[in-house]
Each structure stands twice: as C-alpha cells, then as structure tokens.
Design an enzyme around this catalytic site. Structure first.
Site, short mmCIF file in Angstrom:
data_model
loop_
_atom_site.label_atom_id
_atom_site.label_comp_id
_atom_site.label_asym_id
_atom_site.label_seq_id
_atom_site.Cartn_x
_atom_site.Cartn_y
_atom_site.Cartn_z
CD GLU A 274 9.90 12.86 11.25
OE1 GLU A 274 8.79 12.35 11.50
OE2 GLU A 274 10.81 12.26 10.68
CB CYS B 274 13.17 9.08 8.40
SG CYS B 274 14.31 8.04 7.47
CE LYS C 226 -1.88 2.98 2.14
NZ LYS C 226 -1.71 4.42 1.81
CD GLU D 45 12.52 -0.09 9.74
OE1 GLU D 45 13.31 0.73 10.24
OE2 GLU D 45 12.70 -1.32 9.76
#
Ligand code: NAD
Length: 498
Positions: free
Chosen positions: A400, A301, A190, A266
């Site tokens: 973040e 990331c 997906k 992750e």
C-alpha cells in the site's frame, strides 16, 4: 453555498483559528502535560501543542468511561433519548463545519473544499443516521417449546476503545462513534497523532448536544504509547481500530496479552480496478480511476491503486488515464480550486518517493509525475504519478503506497485478470468495468473483496457495510451491521408454569 464558500478568504480564517490540542476527559479539557508540537503539512505553519497521552491519561479516561457506563447516565437512557442527542450532535457538527473543515485541512493536508463538501456532511449524516436507527432495532423471541420463553436481546458492551487513522479523521471517528454511542456504550477515542484536532472538537460538541460527560473521552497521543495503552487496558471491552495492517496485527496481540477484548480491524488495501475491452466507454473508466485514486492525495484505504486493463485497449486507456491525472495538481489546500492538497507529512512524502524509486528500479515505466512539488512552500506535496508496465510481483503492486501513485497492469484473459486481482494480501475493494452482464456478475463473484463496484467506483452510502477480507480486516463499519460490533447478544430464559 458553494459560490459563497468559493469566495471566502479561507487563509484569513485559518490565521484566526486557535486549535486546542488538550485531551478531553470526563466532560472537560485536561491540563497540557506531556505534549508534542504540530505543524501543518500545507505550509509548515505551527498549529500548536497537542497532548501526548500515556498509560496514566488512558487509564483516567477509561475509568471515566467505565463510571459513566455503570451508573447508566447514557447506557440506560431510552433509545429515543439517545436518538435526540445524536441528531443534535450531527446538527452541531454542521453548524461548526467551517471551523472543522479548516482544522481538518490544516492538520492533515486535504483540500478544504473536500473537507467541507465531503467529510463534514458524511460525518454528520453518520451520527444522525445511527441516531435515527436506534429506536427501530428490536430484540427477538426464540421459537422454543411452550414451557419456557427465550428472549434474545442486545446489550451495550461497556467501554469501547477507538483508534483511528489520519486520512479521514472526522469520518473515521464518526463511523465508530455513531454505532458505539447509539447502542449505549462509553468510548475512549485515540485519534492519530497526525490529526488530533477535529476529534477533540467532536467531544466538546457531543457534550454540548447533551451527551453526558464521561461517555466520550478523547486522548491524543502516539500509537505505541496512548494507542497501545488503550488496547492493552483490562477494562476496555472492545477495540474499534482503523489503520494499517501492521498495527492491526498488534491490536490482536494486545487483546491476547490482556483481557481478550474484541478487536474489529479495518485495515489497508490495494484495490484492483479491472477494465475489459467489452466496455463501451473505457475513457470513462480511466477518468473514474484517476478521480478515485487522486482524491485525498491517494491517501484512501480503498484507492484503486492497481488498474488492470485488457491488453487490446491498454494503450488508449492509459493515454486517457494520464490526461485525467494531469488535472490533479497538488496545491495549497486552503485554495478553493486545489484538486489535491499536501501529503500528511514529510515522512509520508519520503515513503511515497521510496515507492516511486522502487517502481522505476523494478522496471515499471513512469508516464507522469514522480516528483515532489511546491518546494519552498514549507508543505509536503507530491505530483500525481502514473506508472505503466507494472507487474503484480512488483512492490508498487503489492504494498500500500498511500499516496498519489497509480499503476497500470495489463492482462489478456478474464481468468488472468481475476487471478491477478486476487493475488494480493489485501481484499478491501475492487471494480469491474464490462458491458457483458454475465462477465460483470461472474467476475464480481470471483473477486475476493469486501465491496465490488461494477461500472463505477466511488458509490458509497451510510446504509451499506464498508470493510474488507484477508489482511484488509475483519470488521464492517457503517450500515445496521455495525451495531452488532458494539453490542453483546444476551439470552434470557423465563420459566412459564402451567
Ligand atoms: P497506522 O496503523 O499507522 O495508525 C492508525 C492508528 O493507530 C493511529 O491512531 C496510530 O497512532 C495508532 N497506532 C500506531 N501504532 C500503534 C501501536 N503500536 N499500538 C497502538 N496503536 C497504534 O495507520 P495510519 O498511517 O494512521 O493510517 C493509514 C492506514 O489506515 C492505511 O493502511 C489505510 O489503508 C488504513 N485505513 C483503512 C480504512 C478502512 O476502513 N479499512 C480506512 C482508512 C484508513
């Protein structure tokens, strides 16, 4: 090659593209039913309609993957055969590199040059590497007593659901597909609703390379629809997830509410980049921090978004950082010389603007950028932004941002630097810049992160694991360790009579 690429008319090539957003299940494109419309963040152009899969489409794909797994068309093929297919898959990826790089850039905004020179080769290498590896992985014989033999073997798990983000769509998909397919599993992938096109082309190329139909199915759709349905599905054996910490939490809940499938998360990061005054070339550290942060518009990331500098060199360092940051202009991603492209969409741009406003409000000093740019282009562009005088409790140091914003924090002592770096919910990556070998080792050991870089930042290779600790996740992509995620250990006891 680079020169030839630099001279190509990528805008004309982009106009000729006809992206196909239909789901790919059981070896064929599926009719477009529910769908959403996708525009490019580069200039707002219409890219097309993308299938909006829901529970029914996910169920169809999982059933197809399960059938393929159970009849052994891939799961019981010899490793050498799987190797040949994965290697051919990698070759086809490279043959289609111009089309795929264009799709990637148009879909999520990154510079085409980066897609061609970084994303495509890294994705192909990943598939080829796992293909190469799989006929060299052995089982074990346990050192038991003589009357019995214990074999320890690795078996494919079954159906793997992979849910991936939009920042490196091809690379993230290949980090999952390489080890999951090499070990004989079937997959339902997906992709992010913000970047579905290259994943769909991947599925076609895989079948062209010889992957039997049904082994790899790609169902685009929204997170809370297709993503949730996949993670809740009772016939999925494991979820390989890359994305935000918020959604990683949901994945664990879905597993708990359904069949206790394994979840490999992750997740996000807020990586600390420590620069000590014993480093002989702090300017090199500043250039590296800027290049690593602004690569991919800051949508990485592992972006070193918290730069911590020893106070004695902080002013000179920050001056160099600003100078380097100036070079990262946000330009149309199809222009070969664009140092940065567009953010993935207007929502992401607004979110980054919100963080910039919060930084200023909380007392950080804005040294560069801070504004949206290329207005009137129809795209979502943000200037390279540098904040100084940032403190670790501020939102821009804790959360973040996922955009081109870098923060400078100052410290006096090594102990203070380590404490500040570790004071974060995240633990993906970190860096230490020091020419004192003892300090470099000491600090590397003390930092709580999945990867620590010493006197560099972006070194990377398929041979090494990638992943984090704390709320950056629990899985490891890449390297031989990733094979463990997609296999079950089986023990077989065999009686040996005298
Ligand atoms: P996201 O978590 O919003 O979405 C990731 C994927 O999950 C998408 O496919 C999305 O459709 C799906 N999803 C969203 N909500 C869902 C739900 N409720 N149920 C099931 N699926 C759902 O993340 P994003 O914005 O696409 O990507 C950015 C994030 O990814 C950042 O936090 C970044 O740090 C992280 N990331 C981590 C790594 C790593 O290796 N650790 C690599 C790349 C990106």
């Amino acid at each position: 090659m680079t020169k030839q690429y630099a001279e190509m008319d990528w805008h004309a090539q982009a106009r000729a593209l006809q992206p196909d957003g239909r789901a790919y299940v059981d070896g064929a494109r599926q009719p477009l039913k529910m769908h959403f419309t996708k525009h490019s963040p580069l200039d707002g152009r219409l890219l097309g309609e993308v299938s909006r899969g829901g529970a029914a489409e996910i169920d169809q794909a999982v059933c197809s993957a399960r059938r393929a797994f159970e009849d052994g068309r891939w799961s019981r093929q010899a490793p050498t055969q799987r190797k040949r297919v994965l290697q051919r898959f990698a070759e086809l990826l490279l043959e289609a590199r111009e089309e795929l790089a264009l799709l990637e850039s148009l879909d999520m905004g990154k510079p085409l040059r980066n897609a061609l020179q970084v994303d495509l080769p890294a994705s192909a290498r990943c598939l080829a590497w796992y293909g190469e590896a799989i006929d060299k992985v052995y089982g074990e014989v346990a050192p038991t007593a003589a009357h019995a033999l214990a074999l320890i073997t690795r078996e494919p798990m079954g159906v793997i659901g992979c849910v991936v983000p939009w920042n490196y769509p091809l690379i993230m998909a290949c980090w999952k597909l390489g080890p999951a397919l090499a070990t004989g599993n079937s997959v339902v992938l997906k992709p992010s609703e913000k970047s579905s096109y290259t994943a769909l082309r991947l599925a076609e190329l895989a079948v062209e390379a010889g992957l039997p139909p049904g082994v790899l199915n790609v169902v685009p759709g929204l997170g809370h629809e297709a993503g949730e349905a996949l993670a809740l599905h009772p016939d999925v054996d494991a979820i390989g997830f890359t994305g935000s910490t918020r959604v990683g939490r949901c994945m664990l809940e879905y597993a708990a509410r359904s069949n206790l499938k394994r979840v490999y998360n992750e997740l996000g990061g807020k990586s600390a980049f420590l620069v000590f005054d014993d480093h002989a070339d702090p300017a090199a550290a500043a250039r590296t921090a800027a290049a690593s942060l602004f690569f991919n518009q800051g949508e990485s990331c592992n972006a070193p978004s918290r730069v911590m500098v020893q106070a004695s060199i902080a002013d000179a360092f920050t001056e160099q950082l600003v100078e380097s940051a100036r070079g990262f202009r946000a330009e149309h991603g199809l222009d070969w010389s664009a140092p940065m492209g567009a953010l993935v969409d207007e929502a992401q741009l607004r979110s980054v603007e919100g963080y910039i406003a919060a930084g200023a409000h909380e007392g950080a000093r804005l040294l560069l950028g801070g504004q949206r740019c290329q207005q009137g282009s129809g795209g979502s562009y943000m200037q390279a932004t540098v904040f100084d005088q940032v403190h670790n409790h501020m939102r821009i140091a804790r959360e973040e941002i996922f955009g081109p914003v870098i923060s400078v924090l100052r410290f006096e002592t090594e102990a203070e630097a380590v404490a500040m770096a570790n004071d974060s919910p995240y633990g993906l990556q970190a860096a230490v810049w020091s020419h004192d070998i003892n300090r470099a080792h000491r600090v590397s050991r003390a930092l709580r992160a999945g990867t620590v870089h010493v006197n560099q930042y972006d070194e990377d290779d398929i041979t090494v694991p990638f992943g984090g600790v704390k709320q950056s996740g629990n899985g490891r992509d890449k390297s031989l360790h990733a094979l463990d995620k997609y296999t079950e250990l089986k023990t077989t006891w065999i009686q040996i009579d005298d």
